[in-house]
Design a protein around this motif. Structure first.
Motif, mmCIF file in Angstrom:
data_model
loop_
_atom_site.group_PDB
_atom_site.id
_atom_site.type_symbol
_atom_site.label_atom_id
_atom_site.label_comp_id
_atom_site.label_asym_id
_atom_site.label_seq_id
_atom_site.Cartn_x
_atom_site.Cartn_y
_atom_site.Cartn_z
ATOM 1 N N GLN A 189 26.357 40.870 77.674
ATOM 2 C CA GLN A 189 26.457 40.807 79.125
ATOM 3 C C GLN A 189 25.087 40.981 79.770
ATOM 4 O OE1 GLN A 189 29.435 43.287 80.976
ATOM 5 N NE2 GLN A 189 30.943 42.823 79.400
ATOM 6 N N LEU A 190 24.293 41.886 79.222
ATOM 7 C CA LEU A 190 22.957 42.119 79.748
ATOM 8 C C LEU A 190 22.082 40.882 79.590
ATOM 9 C CD1 LEU A 190 21.188 44.231 81.075
ATOM 10 C CD2 LEU A 190 20.667 45.142 78.815
ATOM 11 N N GLU A 191 22.168 40.225 78.440
ATOM 12 C CA GLU A 191 21.415 38.991 78.221
ATOM 13 C C GLU A 191 21.822 37.901 79.211
ATOM 14 O OE1 GLU A 191 22.165 38.186 74.087
ATOM 15 O OE2 GLU A 191 20.522 39.490 73.422
ATOM 16 N N GLU A 192 23.107 37.808 79.497
ATOM 17 C CA GLU A 192 23.606 36.813 80.449
ATOM 18 C C GLU A 192 23.082 37.108 81.854
ATOM 19 O OE1 GLU A 192 25.642 33.488 81.966
ATOM 20 O OE2 GLU A 192 25.031 34.035 79.943
ATOM 21 N N ILE A 193 23.081 38.371 82.227
ATOM 22 C CA ILE A 193 22.563 38.761 83.542
ATOM 23 C C ILE A 193 21.087 38.409 83.650
ATOM 24 C CG2 ILE A 193 21.954 40.783 84.953
ATOM 25 C CD1 ILE A 193 24.701 41.958 84.078
ATOM 26 N N VAL A 194 20.325 38.718 82.631
ATOM 27 C CA VAL A 194 18.895 38.402 82.640
ATOM 28 C C VAL A 194 18.689 36.894 82.768
ATOM 29 C CG1 VAL A 194 16.789 38.400 81.234
ATOM 30 C CG2 VAL A 194 18.180 40.470 81.390
ATOM 31 N N ARG A 195 19.484 36.123 82.026
ATOM 32 C CA ARG A 195 19.365 34.667 82.087
ATOM 33 C C ARG A 195 19.618 34.163 83.505
ATOM 34 N NH1 ARG A 195 22.354 30.559 82.441
ATOM 35 N NH2 ARG A 195 24.320 31.630 82.222
ATOM 36 N N LYS A 196 20.674 34.682 84.129
ATOM 37 C CA LYS A 196 21.010 34.249 85.495
ATOM 38 C C LYS A 196 19.904 34.626 86.477
ATOM 39 C CE LYS A 196 26.042 34.378 85.114
ATOM 40 N NZ LYS A 196 27.276 35.079 85.541
ATOM 41 N N LEU A 197 19.394 35.844 86.358
ATOM 42 C CA LEU A 197 18.347 36.291 87.284
ATOM 43 C C LEU A 197 17.045 35.527 87.078
ATOM 44 C CD1 LEU A 197 18.966 40.145 87.326
ATOM 45 C CD2 LEU A 197 19.475 38.495 89.143
ATOM 46 N N GLU A 198 16.748 35.165 85.833
ATOM 47 C CA GLU A 198 15.521 34.416 85.558
ATOM 48 C C GLU A 198 15.580 32.998 86.103
ATOM 49 O OE1 GLU A 198 14.984 34.826 81.327
ATOM 50 O OE2 GLU A 198 13.698 36.588 81.590
ATOM 51 N N GLN A 199 16.776 32.450 86.265
ATOM 52 C CA GLN A 199 16.911 31.105 86.813
ATOM 53 C C GLN A 199 16.447 31.068 88.261
ATOM 54 O OE1 GLN A 199 21.014 30.054 86.197
ATOM 55 N NE2 GLN A 199 20.642 29.341 84.107
ATOM 56 N N GLY A 200 16.601 32.182 88.973
ATOM 57 C CA GLY A 200 16.086 32.288 90.324
ATOM 58 C C GLY A 200 16.899 31.623 91.413
ATOM 59 N N ASP A 201 18.030 31.029 91.086
ATOM 60 C CA ASP A 201 18.820 30.358 92.122
ATOM 61 C C ASP A 201 20.079 31.137 92.489
ATOM 62 O OD1 ASP A 201 20.181 29.961 89.787
ATOM 63 O OD2 ASP A 201 20.423 27.796 90.009
ATOM 64 N N VAL A 202 20.036 32.455 92.282
ATOM 65 C CA VAL A 202 21.172 33.315 92.599
ATOM 66 C C VAL A 202 20.991 33.843 94.023
ATOM 67 C CG1 VAL A 202 22.367 35.437 91.934
ATOM 68 C CG2 VAL A 202 21.351 33.994 90.172
ATOM 69 N N PRO A 203 22.028 33.769 94.865
ATOM 70 C CA PRO A 203 21.920 34.337 96.210
ATOM 71 C C PRO A 203 21.538 35.819 96.144
ATOM 72 C CG PRO A 203 23.944 33.071 95.987
ATOM 73 C CD PRO A 203 23.333 33.163 94.625
ATOM 74 N N LEU A 204 20.826 36.279 97.146
ATOM 75 C CA LEU A 204 20.291 37.637 97.156
ATOM 76 C C LEU A 204 21.363 38.695 96.886
ATOM 77 C CD1 LEU A 204 17.953 39.590 97.586
ATOM 78 C CD2 LEU A 204 18.459 39.518 100.032
ATOM 79 N N GLU A 205 22.496 38.595 97.552
ATOM 80 C CA GLU A 205 23.558 39.586 97.380
ATOM 81 C C GLU A 205 24.058 39.600 95.930
ATOM 82 O OE1 GLU A 205 23.498 37.301 99.821
ATOM 83 O OE2 GLU A 205 23.129 38.594 101.552
ATOM 84 N N ASP A 206 24.202 38.411 95.349
ATOM 85 C CA ASP A 206 24.636 38.321 93.956
ATOM 86 C C ASP A 206 23.563 38.870 93.020
ATOM 87 O OD1 ASP A 206 26.974 37.172 94.836
ATOM 88 O OD2 ASP A 206 26.382 35.123 94.334
ATOM 89 N N ALA A 207 22.308 38.589 93.325
ATOM 90 C CA ALA A 207 21.202 39.086 92.494
ATOM 91 C C ALA A 207 21.175 40.608 92.487
ATOM 92 C CB ALA A 207 19.872 38.529 92.989
#
Length: 77
Positions: free
Chosen positions: A14-32
Motif C-alpha cells: 500500500q505504501l509503494e502504491e501511495i508513493v507511486r501515485k504521489l510521484e505522478q504529480g496529478d493527484v488533487p491537493l486534497e487527495d494528495a
C-alpha cells in the motif's frame, strides 16, 4: 469501527502504491494530503512491526544462549 491489523507485506504494498501515485504529480491537493497521511500511518506500522520482529529475534537468540544481538550491518550476531 476499529481497522483490522494489517500485515507487514500488505502495508509495504500500500505504501509503494501511495508513493507511486504521489510521484505522478496529478493527484488533487486534497487527495494528495490524504494519501500522504495514510502513507505516514503505514510507515509507522511498518517501523513498529520491524522493531517488534527485531525484539523477538533478540529474545530467541537469548533463549538459545547467544547474548550478542544480531547486527545486520556487519552480518554478525
Amino acid at each position: 469501527m476499529e481497522e483490522k491489523e494489517i500485515l507487514f507485506d500488505e502495508a509495504i504494498l500500500q505504501l509503494e502504491e501511495i508513493v507511486r501515485k504521489l510521484e505522478q504529480g496529478d493527484v488533487p491537493l486534497e487527495d494528495a494530503i490524504s494519501l500522504y497521511k495514510r502513507g505516514m500511518e503505514l510507515s509507522t506500522v511498518c517501523h513498529q512491526k520491524l522493531q517488534n520482529a527485531e525484539k523477538q529475534l533478540i529474545s530467541l537468540m537469548d533463549e538459545n544462549g547467544s547474548k550478542t544481538p544480531f547486527n545486520p550491518e556487519n552480518g554478525e550476531g
